[in-house]
Design a protein around this motif. Structure first.
Motif, PDB file in Angstrom:
ATOM      1  N   GLY A  43     -22.649 -69.313  -5.480  1.00 35.97           N
ATOM      2  CA  GLY A  43     -22.990 -67.989  -4.977  1.00 35.97           C
ATOM      3  C   GLY A  43     -23.611 -68.019  -3.595  1.00 35.97           C
ATOM      4  N   ALA A  44     -23.710 -69.204  -2.988  1.00 36.15           N
ATOM      5  CA  ALA A  44     -24.331 -69.335  -1.662  1.00 36.15           C
ATOM      6  C   ALA A  44     -23.564 -68.552  -0.605  1.00 36.15           C
ATOM      7  CB  ALA A  44     -24.427 -70.804  -1.268  1.00 36.15           C
ATOM      8  N   LYS A  45     -22.244 -68.538  -0.712  1.00 38.42           N
ATOM      9  CA  LYS A  45     -21.425 -67.828   0.266  1.00 38.42           C
ATOM     10  C   LYS A  45     -21.755 -66.334   0.254  1.00 38.42           C
ATOM     11  CE  LYS A  45     -16.631 -67.684   1.761  1.00 38.42           C
ATOM     12  NZ  LYS A  45     -15.287 -68.181   1.475  1.00 38.42           N
ATOM     13  N   LYS A  46     -21.893 -65.769  -0.932  1.00 36.55           N
ATOM     14  CA  LYS A  46     -22.218 -64.346  -1.071  1.00 36.55           C
ATOM     15  C   LYS A  46     -23.620 -64.049  -0.536  1.00 36.55           C
ATOM     16  CE  LYS A  46     -22.544 -60.657  -4.457  1.00 36.55           C
ATOM     17  NZ  LYS A  46     -22.592 -60.312  -5.880  1.00 36.55           N
ATOM     18  N   ARG A  51     -27.048 -61.734   3.675  1.00 34.77           N
ATOM     19  CA  ARG A  51     -28.099 -61.945   4.671  1.00 34.77           C
ATOM     20  C   ARG A  51     -27.601 -61.587   6.069  1.00 34.77           C
ATOM     21  NH1 ARG A  51     -28.950 -67.715   6.864  1.00 34.77           N
ATOM     22  NH2 ARG A  51     -27.064 -66.966   7.872  1.00 34.77           N
ATOM     23  N   ASN A  52     -26.397 -62.026   6.407  1.00 35.73           N
ATOM     24  CA  ASN A  52     -25.839 -61.728   7.720  1.00 35.73           C
ATOM     25  C   ASN A  52     -25.631 -60.225   7.909  1.00 35.73           C
ATOM     26  OD1 ASN A  52     -25.900 -64.451   8.157  1.00 35.73           O
ATOM     27  ND2 ASN A  52     -23.692 -64.740   8.079  1.00 35.73           N
ATOM     28  N   ASN A  53     -25.220 -59.532   6.854  1.00 28.67           N
ATOM     29  CA  ASN A  53     -25.092 -58.079   6.938  1.00 28.67           C
ATOM     30  C   ASN A  53     -26.442 -57.420   7.202  1.00 28.67           C
ATOM     31  OD1 ASN A  53     -22.327 -57.944   6.607  1.00 28.67           O
ATOM     32  ND2 ASN A  53     -22.433 -57.672   4.394  1.00 28.67           N
ATOM     33  N   GLN A  54     -27.486 -57.923   6.569  1.00 27.31           N
ATOM     34  CA  GLN A  54     -28.837 -57.392   6.800  1.00 27.31           C
ATOM     35  C   GLN A  54     -29.269 -57.630   8.240  1.00 27.31           C
ATOM     36  OE1 GLN A  54     -31.180 -59.367   3.832  1.00 27.31           O
ATOM     37  NE2 GLN A  54     -30.464 -58.061   2.165  1.00 27.31           N
ATOM     38  N   ILE A  55     -28.975 -58.798   8.764  1.00 26.93           N
ATOM     39  CA  ILE A  55     -29.325 -59.127  10.147  1.00 26.93           C
ATOM     40  C   ILE A  55     -28.619 -58.180  11.112  1.00 26.93           C
ATOM     41  CG2 ILE A  55     -28.983 -60.879  11.958  1.00 26.93           C
ATOM     42  CD1 ILE A  55     -29.589 -62.988   9.752  1.00 26.93           C
ATOM     43  N   ILE A  56     -27.345 -57.955  10.897  1.00 28.95           N
ATOM     44  CA  ILE A  56     -26.578 -57.058  11.762  1.00 28.95           C
ATOM     45  C   ILE A  56     -27.115 -55.639  11.660  1.00 28.95           C
ATOM     46  CG2 ILE A  56     -24.291 -56.013  12.079  1.00 28.95           C
ATOM     47  CD1 ILE A  56     -23.169 -58.807  11.220  1.00 28.95           C
ATOM     48  N   SER A  57     -27.425 -55.211  10.460  1.00 29.09           N
ATOM     49  CA  SER A  57     -27.967 -53.871  10.253  1.00 29.09           C
ATOM     50  C   SER A  57     -29.306 -53.697  10.969  1.00 29.09           C
ATOM     51  CB  SER A  57     -28.126 -53.605   8.756  1.00 29.09           C
ATOM     52  OG  SER A  57     -28.684 -52.346   8.531  1.00 29.09           O
ATOM     53  N   ILE A  82     -24.420 -64.647  14.739  1.00 24.66           N
ATOM     54  CA  ILE A  82     -24.143 -63.789  13.585  1.00 24.66           C
ATOM     55  C   ILE A  82     -23.782 -62.380  14.052  1.00 24.66           C
ATOM     56  CG2 ILE A  82     -25.204 -62.658  11.591  1.00 24.66           C
ATOM     57  CD1 ILE A  82     -26.851 -65.295  11.240  1.00 24.66           C
ATOM     58  N   ILE A  83     -24.542 -61.858  14.991  1.00 24.44           N
ATOM     59  CA  ILE A  83     -24.281 -60.511  15.497  1.00 24.44           C
ATOM     60  C   ILE A  83     -22.928 -60.440  16.209  1.00 24.44           C
ATOM     61  CG2 ILE A  83     -25.055 -58.800  17.197  1.00 24.44           C
ATOM     62  CD1 ILE A  83     -27.960 -59.762  16.476  1.00 24.44           C
ATOM     63  N   ASN A  84     -22.629 -61.430  17.028  1.00 24.50           N
ATOM     64  CA  ASN A  84     -21.364 -61.443  17.774  1.00 24.50           C
ATOM     65  C   ASN A  84     -20.148 -61.699  16.888  1.00 24.50           C
ATOM     66  OD1 ASN A  84     -22.608 -60.874  20.227  1.00 24.50           O
ATOM     67  ND2 ASN A  84     -22.956 -63.031  20.673  1.00 24.50           N
ATOM     68  N   SER A  85     -20.360 -62.321  15.743  1.00 25.19           N
ATOM     69  CA  SER A  85     -19.231 -62.638  14.852  1.00 25.19           C
ATOM     70  C   SER A  85     -18.647 -61.391  14.202  1.00 25.19           C
ATOM     71  CB  SER A  85     -19.653 -63.605  13.765  1.00 25.19           C
ATOM     72  OG  SER A  85     -20.493 -62.976  12.834  1.00 25.19           O
ATOM     73  N   ARG A  86     -19.390 -60.314  14.163  1.00 29.45           N
ATOM     74  CA  ARG A  86     -18.934 -59.107  13.482  1.00 29.45           C
ATOM     75  C   ARG A  86     -18.548 -57.997  14.444  1.00 29.45           C
ATOM     76  NH1 ARG A  86     -21.163 -59.310   8.121  1.00 29.45           N
ATOM     77  NH2 ARG A  86     -20.951 -61.498   7.587  1.00 29.45           N
ATOM     78  N   LYS A  87     -18.520 -58.287  15.746  1.00 26.62           N
ATOM     79  CA  LYS A  87     -18.171 -57.227  16.718  1.00 26.62           C
ATOM     80  C   LYS A  87     -16.688 -57.040  16.808  1.00 26.62           C
ATOM     81  CE  LYS A  87     -22.204 -57.190  19.631  1.00 26.62           C
ATOM     82  NZ  LYS A  87     -22.739 -57.359  20.940  1.00 26.62           N
TER      83      LYS A  87
END
Length: 87
Positions: A43-46, A51-57, A82-87
């Motif tokens: 479950g580490a991937k999830k 966590r990354n979604n929280q950081i972006i938010s 992390i922020i740039n990976s979701r742009k």
């Protein structure tokens, strides 16, 4: 890797089907890999995805990178990645 004659290990019907695509040439058949991908079993991937979604938010809601990096114990460089990976 040792050469194996397909007619010795495969059913005749399958050999005939393969011959429609490849005749008289060597063909590599990769090993079957049924392992689970990284983090799926534990479950580490999830957890990291959430966590990354929280950081972006947080970043989108106006929190600065320095604050976020201290909150999650990550470097500012990692937070930017992390922020740039979701742009």
């Amino acid at each position: 890797m040792k050469y194996i004659n397909a007619e010795e290990v495969l059913p005749k019907e399958l050999v005939c089907q393969i011959q429609q695509y490849v005749q008289g040439n060597l063909i590599y058949i990769p090993k079957y890999d049924n392992r689970e991908k990284w983090g799926e079993k534990t479950g580490a991937k999830k957890i990291i995805f959430e966590r990354n979604n929280q950081i972006i938010s947080m970043y989108q809601n106006g929190y600065n990178i320095k604050y976020i990096s201290k909150k999650y114990y990550l470097s500012e460089h990692t937070i930017r990645k992390i922020i740039n990976s979701r742009k």
